[in-house]
Design a protein around this motif. Structure first.
Motif, PDB file in Angstrom:
ATOM      1  N   TRP A 202       0.872  -1.177   0.000  1.00 49.80           N
ATOM      2  CA  TRP A 202       0.000   0.000   0.000  1.00 49.80           C
ATOM      3  C   TRP A 202       0.901   1.216   0.000  1.00 49.80           C
ATOM      4  O   TRP A 202       1.891   1.269   0.743  1.00 49.80           O
ATOM      5  CB  TRP A 202      -0.887   0.015   1.231  1.00 49.80           C
TER       6      TRP A 202
ATOM      7  N   PRO B 252      -1.475   4.398  -5.866  1.00 50.85           N
ATOM      8  CA  PRO B 252      -1.813   3.260  -6.724  1.00 50.85           C
ATOM      9  C   PRO B 252      -2.710   2.283  -5.983  1.00 50.85           C
ATOM     10  O   PRO B 252      -2.800   2.286  -4.749  1.00 50.85           O
ATOM     11  CB  PRO B 252      -0.440   2.640  -7.031  1.00 50.85           C
ATOM     12  N   ALA B 253      -3.376   1.436  -6.741  1.00 49.08           N
ATOM     13  CA  ALA B 253      -4.266   0.445  -6.139  1.00 49.08           C
ATOM     14  C   ALA B 253      -3.460  -0.468  -5.220  1.00 49.08           C
ATOM     15  O   ALA B 253      -2.413  -0.998  -5.623  1.00 49.08           O
ATOM     16  CB  ALA B 253      -4.950  -0.376  -7.219  1.00 49.08           C
TER      17      ALA B 253
ATOM     18  N   THR C 223      -2.130  -3.683  -3.129  1.00 46.35           N
ATOM     19  CA  THR C 223      -2.066  -5.111  -3.426  1.00 46.35           C
ATOM     20  C   THR C 223      -1.971  -5.945  -2.148  1.00 46.35           C
ATOM     21  O   THR C 223      -1.678  -7.136  -2.214  1.00 46.35           O
ATOM     22  CB  THR C 223      -0.861  -5.417  -4.336  1.00 46.35           C
TER      23      THR C 223
END
Length: 267
Positions: free
Chosen positions: A76, A98-99, A101
């Motif tokens: 994250w 960003p997304a 994971t």
């Protein structure tokens, strides 16, 4: 400028390591000053610093990773700019996120609150009553001579979070220059577990007066009831700039002192 020169950042494959050379802890009492007076002085300085930091813009780059052995299996990340709007109100702008994971843990509201308020730990004269503060000794940290104190909350009140650990106070500026510990309490309920890692935060002197947090790192194992999760967290605080317009008043191409007024062209 006085800095912790041992704070070295080694960049390799998007990971970094910060360290500071530490001498042996000397438990003997301070000379010429009592531990109570040191606490009083650094708490007052910390209150000044907290007020000053509220007038600075900066960038906060935070990253949390889970590890399977030496392999990163989830991440994250969030980069925010702390700035001011046109009305002078402090605002946070996310510039990169960003997304995530992460699969085995999640980032909670308490994590974000700790990130903003307790990783850059400040212990002011308004807050020392909430803590038991015990003198531990004196220690050389890189080029700084410091007083060392152990800190823990006197009591845990509902819906409040605290710091528990050790702080290093510069013996000249009477400001915290290093912090090691964790944010408490861990939260366990029927709905789940919210555990928090031990971390180290380093500060550097900015603008020749106050010591600002610049680097936080955590390498710890969170012991959940159903699994252990190794995590790594790195937070960098950069680009500190004091907020405020530097306005110059000119008349016919010449700068004039602010206490003066330009002469009227009308008789």
């Amino acid at each position: 400028m006085r800095v912790l020169r041992g704070i070295a950042v080694l960049l390799l494959a998007f990971t970094s390591v910060a360290f500071a050379r530490e001498g042996k802890l000397d438990p003997s009492p301070p000379v010429g000053i009592t531990p109570a007076e040191i606490i009083r002085r650094f708490a007052a300085k910390e209150k000044e610093f907290k007020q000053a930091r509220d007038n600075y813009t900066f960038r906060q780059d935070a990253k949390m990773q889970t590890l399977e052995g030496n392999r990163v299996d989830g991440e994250w990340r969030q980069v925010i700019d702390v700035t001011f709007d046109n009305q002078g109100r402090r605002v946070q702008q996310v510039v990169f996120a960003p997304a995530p994971t992460l699969r085995r843990i999640g980032v909670t509201r308490e994590d974000l609150d700790d990130l903003e308020n307790r990783l850059p730990f400040v212990l002011t004269s308004d807050e020392i009553g909430d803590y038991e503060i015990e003198y531990a000794g004196q220690q050389r940290v890189d080029e700084l001579d410091t007083y060392v104190f152990d800190v823990r909350p006197r009591r845990i009140e509902k819906n409040r979070r605290y710091f528990e650990g050790r702080i290093w106070v510069d013996n000249l500026d009477f400001q915290i220059v290093k912090t090691y510990g964790k944010n408490v309490p861990d939260i366990k309920s029927r709905s789940g577990e919210n555990l928090f890692p031990r971390f180290t935060t380093y500060r550097e002197q900015i603008d020749g007066k106050y010591w600002f947090p610049t680097y936080t790192r955590a390498d710890d194992t969170l012991h959940f009831s159903n699994q252990d999760v190794d995590i790594r967290m790195i937070v960098r605080y950069t680009d500190y700039k004091r907020f405020g317009a530097d306005v110059r008043i000119t008349y016919e191409g010449k700068e004039i002192p602010k206490v003066e007024q330009p002469p009227s062209k009308n008789p």
